[in-house]
Design a protein around this motif. Sequence first.
Motif, short mmCIF file in Angstrom:
data_model
loop_
_atom_site.label_atom_id
_atom_site.label_comp_id
_atom_site.label_asym_id
_atom_site.label_seq_id
_atom_site.Cartn_x
_atom_site.Cartn_y
_atom_site.Cartn_z
N ALA A 82 -3.81 13.65 -9.15
CA ALA A 82 -2.63 12.78 -9.00
C ALA A 82 -1.63 12.98 -10.13
N LYS A 83 -2.13 13.38 -11.30
CA LYS A 83 -1.23 13.61 -12.43
C LYS A 83 -0.29 14.79 -12.18
N LEU A 84 -0.62 15.64 -11.19
CA LEU A 84 0.22 16.80 -10.87
C LEU A 84 1.35 16.44 -9.92
N ILE A 85 1.28 15.25 -9.30
CA ILE A 85 2.20 14.90 -8.22
C ILE A 85 3.10 13.76 -8.66
N PRO A 86 4.33 14.05 -9.05
CA PRO A 86 5.25 12.99 -9.49
C PRO A 86 5.46 11.94 -8.40
N GLY A 87 5.45 10.68 -8.82
CA GLY A 87 5.79 9.61 -7.90
C GLY A 87 4.64 9.10 -7.04
N ILE A 88 3.48 9.74 -7.07
CA ILE A 88 2.36 9.27 -6.26
C ILE A 88 1.91 7.90 -6.77
N LYS A 89 1.61 7.02 -5.83
CA LYS A 89 1.14 5.68 -6.18
C LYS A 89 -0.33 5.56 -5.79
N LEU A 90 -1.15 5.19 -6.75
CA LEU A 90 -2.59 5.07 -6.52
C LEU A 90 -2.99 3.61 -6.43
N TRP A 91 -3.77 3.30 -5.44
CA TRP A 91 -4.43 2.00 -5.32
C TRP A 91 -5.92 2.26 -5.51
N ILE B 56 -5.66 -1.26 5.29
CA ILE B 56 -5.47 -0.29 4.22
C ILE B 56 -4.19 0.51 4.43
N LEU B 57 -3.98 0.98 5.66
CA LEU B 57 -2.76 1.73 5.94
C LEU B 57 -1.53 0.85 5.75
N THR B 58 -1.62 -0.39 6.17
CA THR B 58 -0.50 -1.31 6.01
C THR B 58 -0.13 -1.44 4.53
N LYS B 59 -1.15 -1.57 3.68
CA LYS B 59 -0.87 -1.70 2.25
C LYS B 59 -0.25 -0.43 1.68
N LEU B 60 -0.74 0.72 2.10
CA LEU B 60 -0.16 1.97 1.61
C LEU B 60 1.30 2.10 2.00
N MET B 61 1.61 1.68 3.21
CA MET B 61 3.01 1.71 3.65
C MET B 61 3.87 0.78 2.82
N LYS B 62 3.33 -0.38 2.46
CA LYS B 62 4.07 -1.32 1.62
C LYS B 62 4.23 -0.76 0.21
N MET B 63 3.28 0.01 -0.25
CA MET B 63 3.41 0.64 -1.55
C MET B 63 4.58 1.62 -1.55
N VAL B 64 4.68 2.41 -0.47
CA VAL B 64 5.77 3.38 -0.37
C VAL B 64 7.13 2.69 -0.29
N SER B 65 7.17 1.57 0.42
CA SER B 65 8.44 0.85 0.58
C SER B 65 8.71 -0.13 -0.55
N ASN B 66 7.85 -0.10 -1.58
CA ASN B 66 7.99 -0.95 -2.77
C ASN B 66 7.87 -2.44 -2.47
N GLU B 67 7.16 -2.78 -1.41
CA GLU B 67 6.93 -4.19 -1.08
C GLU B 67 5.78 -4.76 -1.90
N VAL B 68 4.92 -3.91 -2.41
CA VAL B 68 3.87 -4.35 -3.33
C VAL B 68 3.95 -3.50 -4.58
N ASP B 69 3.55 -4.09 -5.68
CA ASP B 69 3.71 -3.42 -6.98
C ASP B 69 2.39 -2.78 -7.39
N ILE B 70 2.31 -1.48 -7.25
CA ILE B 70 1.14 -0.71 -7.67
C ILE B 70 1.62 0.27 -8.74
N PRO B 71 1.02 0.25 -9.92
CA PRO B 71 1.49 1.16 -10.98
C PRO B 71 1.23 2.62 -10.64
N THR B 72 2.13 3.47 -11.08
CA THR B 72 1.93 4.93 -10.89
C THR B 72 1.10 5.44 -12.05
N PRO B 73 0.36 6.55 -11.84
CA PRO B 73 -0.48 7.10 -12.91
C PRO B 73 0.36 7.67 -14.04
#
Length: 464
Positions: free
Chosen positions: A422-431, A447-464
């Motif tokens: 994941a450290k090689l991929i800029p912008g990837i969000k890990l849950w 799980i898919l719903t949450k990942l989609m919300k991560m991409v749309s910035n509806e939930v706050d998940i820190p990037t690596p």
Amino acid sequence: MTAQEASKGGYLRPGLIESFVANGLKTQDYYFDLPLYHTDDSKKETIVVFARRVVAADKQADADKLPWLIYFQGGPGFGSPAYTTGWVKNAAKKFNVLLLDQRGTGLSTAMTVQVLSQFKTPQEQAEYFMQFRADSIVRDSELIRETLLANSTEKKWSLLGQSYGGFCITTYLSLFPDSITAAYITGGIPPVVDSLETVYRKSYKSVMDHSEQYYKRFPMDIKRVKKIMKYLATNEVKMPSGGTLTPRKFQQLGQRFGLSGGMDAIHQLCLGAFITIQGKEVLSSGFLHDIDALQDLIPPIYAILHEAIYCDGPNVASNWTASQLLNGEFKSVFGYSVKEYEAHEDDSSKIVYFTGEHMYDWMLDDYAYLQPLKECADILAKYTNWPKLYHPEVLAKNTVPVAAAVYYDDMFVDRECSENTAKLIPGIKLWITNEYKHSGLRDDSGILTKLMKMVSNEVDIPTP
């Protein structure tokens, strides 16, 4: 989309596109004639690749306006899930979901011993196998995208990959990032940085932990498993499928520990292992049939190409790495002898460890259906001229939104290796979560719903 419209790309098979409406979903089944060899224009052989489009029935009138989401299954070697799977039903309300039977799986051109028997030599079989890794799967998908989205305003689509499907997505991000709207990975960030030895070393340690968890949950199984292992070591046990159930083959059931409900399933199996016939205890036919159902339907792609999916580029051979480690530094843990375990028959601290997702050279002896492919498998294990699967220089420039669920104690895809990639991929969000096992996507469509919300910035998940 009609067959005539879709076939403008030249790959969709002509004829009727079968369709039906059921369970609130509208499906369309596509068959594509695609090149067997994508990077060698001198070879003209083709194979058939199947894909099923799924959209909510009440959205079918506007389906051509909906975005597309293609799904890559885990494996390698397994077809897509049923169209009624929970996450599919949810996603079909927003997307044209495309369930891809990756080449060699499901309704695509089969990769079976029966099919492989048409080749004259093991070398020819091996060369055929080489065309079934992630790079070929991704190139298949690109041709399908160009065909199905030919008349769409939006030419990109989103990707969802479970387990090995995440490996395919990372290859897609390396080869065709401009074709992707967003990517969602569940338990499947590949070890781009770490070696195959590192991956399997971590995997062995993980299945050791899971074995210990199993016995803590079912302490009576310590004796039951020892009894089964002793019986297998002192008797030749033929399986209904024709192979032999050896102690080492029985230990492979530990792979189920990494899936939800897996430990309970193996416990139930062990409970009914023996029956008494004329005063003598023997393994029951039901026990053997259940093991057959769990093991002997493993696709050849899964058994024979599994280590090769980690070979990223030339000068790397898989070389039966799992077998080497098992016979070397892990022999004292996983090795079994009647004499040793008889001496500790009543010692609850001396347990039989199960193995996990490891493919071994001896499987070509113990699994009856794999025996005709033994020479082919050895050729592939020694092969060193694999093409690149991942391109770090492309991944380093990534602009595609990527969200990934990483399971903390995943027995199949190591968390630390996933984080390194994941450290090689800029912008990837890990849950990173310990709420699920490797089968999380199957177990919880949220799980898919949450990942989609991560991409749309509806939930706050820190990037690596």
